[in-house]
Write a protein that holds these residues in place. Structure first.
Motif, short mmCIF file in Angstrom:
data_model
loop_
_atom_site.label_atom_id
_atom_site.label_comp_id
_atom_site.label_asym_id
_atom_site.label_seq_id
_atom_site.Cartn_x
_atom_site.Cartn_y
_atom_site.Cartn_z
N ARG A 333 9.55 -2.09 -6.74
CA ARG A 333 9.30 -2.46 -5.35
C ARG A 333 7.97 -1.85 -4.89
O ARG A 333 7.65 -0.72 -5.20
N GLY A 334 7.19 -2.64 -4.17
CA GLY A 334 5.89 -2.19 -3.71
C GLY A 334 4.75 -2.60 -4.61
O GLY A 334 3.58 -2.37 -4.28
N THR A 335 5.06 -3.23 -5.75
CA THR A 335 4.01 -3.73 -6.63
C THR A 335 3.24 -4.84 -5.93
O THR A 335 3.85 -5.71 -5.29
N PRO A 336 1.91 -4.87 -6.04
CA PRO A 336 1.16 -5.99 -5.46
C PRO A 336 1.68 -7.32 -6.00
O PRO A 336 1.90 -7.46 -7.22
N ALA A 337 1.88 -8.28 -5.14
CA ALA A 337 2.49 -9.54 -5.57
C ALA A 337 1.63 -10.29 -6.58
O ALA A 337 2.16 -11.04 -7.40
N ASP A 338 0.31 -10.09 -6.54
CA ASP A 338 -0.57 -10.85 -7.43
C ASP A 338 -0.94 -10.09 -8.70
O ASP A 338 -1.89 -10.45 -9.38
N ARG A 339 -0.17 -9.04 -9.01
CA ARG A 339 -0.42 -8.28 -10.23
C ARG A 339 0.90 -7.98 -10.92
O ARG A 339 1.98 -8.05 -10.31
N SER A 340 0.83 -7.61 -12.19
CA SER A 340 2.00 -7.15 -12.94
C SER A 340 1.58 -5.88 -13.68
O SER A 340 1.33 -5.92 -14.89
#
Length: 355
Positions: A333-340
Motif C-alpha cells: 500500500r502506498g506504492t505509486p500507481a504507475d510503478r512496480s
C-alpha cells in the motif's frame, strides 16, 4: 551495463524478462501500462536480452491483450533490449495479420524483434469465439500449417500463393531488409516436437508447467532439424521470480500472485491483483495448501544470493541458453500507481547477484 550474460558451468546463459502487464487493485489500465514501461526501462538498463509481452484476454488482473501493440510501446521506451511476444496465441489470429504487424516493428526496430508463438487460446471460450469471429471448427487443428505460413510471411521474400492458374506474390511488408526471429512456445511434448521438426528456437513455459521441462527440452533437441532460420537447437526456460532483501520479504511480496493463481486454478472469480497487505489480511482456505505447494514449487523466491543460485542451477540442469524471468513480486500500500518497485527490484537485485 552491457548484456546480462553469465557463465553457467562452462556455458553462457542470458537473462530475459516476461511481462503479463499485471493490473493491481490500485491501478487503472493506464497505470499498469506505465508500470510496464518503467519495468522495461529497468530491464534495458541492467542488460536483459529480451523483454516479452504475453497475450491474455478478459482477465481483470492482466492488461496484456495485444502483444504487437505493447511491443511497439516497449521498443519506443527502450534502446537496446529485444522486444517480443511471449506469446502471440496464433489460433486467435490470421497469420498474415500478425506477420504484417511484426514486419512493421522489425522495420522500425531492426534486429530487435522476436515473435513467440503459442497454441493455447489465452482466454475463456466466449472470448475465443469472439476473437475468431464465430468461425466453426478448432483453430488449433491448423496450428502447424499456420506457424509455417507465418514463418514464410515474415521472411524477406514472402510467399507465392497459387490461385487457379496464377501465382500471387504475398509479402507482409513491401521491401523488408531483415526479419523478426520466430520462437515456438509450449508446455508439452507436442510443442517441443513441432519446434524441433520446423527448426525453430523453443521456449518452455516452466513458470506454470513446473514439471516435464527437462523431458520436453531433451525431446526438442533430439528431434531438431536444422533450418534456414536456425542451425542448432536453441532454448529458453521461463521462471516466476521474486527477489528482495530477505527471503521472508520475498515470500511476502509473492502473496498477491499466489492468490491470483489460486483463483485461476480453483475456478474462483478473478479480480485485479491485490496489494500485499490485503492478501495478508485474507488467508486462503486450508485446502489450498497442497495445490499451492505444487504450483509454486518451481518458483524462484528469495534473497539475491539464493535467487541467483537457483537461476544458475535451473539453467545448468536444463542446459538452456536463456532463463526468462517473470517478476511476480507484488506491491504494498502506498506504492505509486504507475510503478512496480518490487518487480523492478527483482531485476536489479538479481542482476547484481549474478554479476
Amino acid at each position: 551495463m552491457g548484456e546480462w550474460v553469465r557463465a553457467v558451468r562452462g556455458g553462457v546463459t542470458a537473462i530475459s524478462v516476461l511481462d503479463l502487464v499485471p493490473v493491481r487493485s490500485d491501478q487503472t489500465t493506464a497505470d499498469a501500462v506505465a508500470a510496464t514501461l518503467a519495468l522495461a526501462r529497468v530491464a534495458d538498463e541492467v542488460g536483459a536480452r529480451r523483454y516479452w509481452l504475453a497475450e491474455h484476454h478478459n482477465m481483470p488482473a492482466v492488461a496484456a491483450t495485444n502483444p504487437p501493440l505493447l511491443m511497439a510501446l516497449v521498443a519506443a521506451a527502450t534502446s537496446r533490449v529485444r522486444v517480443g511476444s511471449g506469446g502471440v496465441m496464433l489460433p486467435n489470429h490470421s497469420p498474415l495479420v500478425i506477420a504484417e504487424q511484426v514486419a512493421l516493428l522489425e522495420a522500425a526496430y531492426p534486429g530487435r524483434v522476436d515473435v513467440g508463438i503459442g497454441r493455447a487460446p489465452g482466454s475463456d471460450p466466449v472470448t475465443s469465439h469472439l476473437l475468431r469471429r464465430g468461425t466453426t471448427g478448432d483453430a488449433v487443428d491448423t496450428f502447424d500449417d499456420d506457424v509455417a505460413t507465418l514463418a514464410a510471411l515474415v521472411g524477406r521474400d514472402g510467399v507465392d500463393v497459387r490461385v487457379g492458374s496464377s501465382t500471387f506474390a504475398l509479402r507482409a511488408t513491401p521491401r523488408a531488409v531483415s526479419a523478426p526471429q520466430l520462437w515456438l512456445l509450449g508446455s508439452s511434448t507436442y510443442s517441443a516436437q513441432l519446434a524441433g521438426r520446423l527448426g525453430l528456437p523453443y521456449v518452455f513455459a516452466h513458470h506454470f508447467a513446473g514439471r516435464g521441462t527437462s523431458e520436453a527440452v531433451a525431446l526438442y533437441r533430439r528431434t531438431f532439424v536444422p533450418s534456414e532460420a536456425l542451425a542448432e537447437p536453441r532454448t529458453i526456460a521461463v521462471a516466476n521470480v521474486a527477489v528482495a532483501g530477505s527471503e521472508a520479504e520475498a515470500r511476502r511480496l509473492v502473496l498477491p500472485q499466489v492468490r491470483t493463481m489460486w483463483r485461476l486454478r480453483s475456478g474462483t472469480p478473478l479480480e485485479p491483483q491485490e496489494l500485499v497487505e490485503d492478501a495478508e489480511a485474507s488467508p486462503l482456505p486450508a485446502a489450498a495448501g497442497e495445490l499451492l505447494a505444487g504450483m509454486t514449487a518451481s518458483w524462484i523466491v528469495g534473497d539475491p544470493a539464493h535467487a541467483a543460485a537457483e537461476v544458475r542451477d535451473l539453467a545448468a540442469r536444463l542446459g538452456t541458453d536463456e532463463i526468462m524471468v517473470q517478476p511476480v513480486a507484488g506491491a504494498v500500500r502506498g506504492t505509486p500507481a504507475d510503478r512496480s518497485p518490487a518487480r523492478e527490484a527483482t531485476l536489479r537485485l538479481l542482476a547484481d547477484a549474478l554479476a
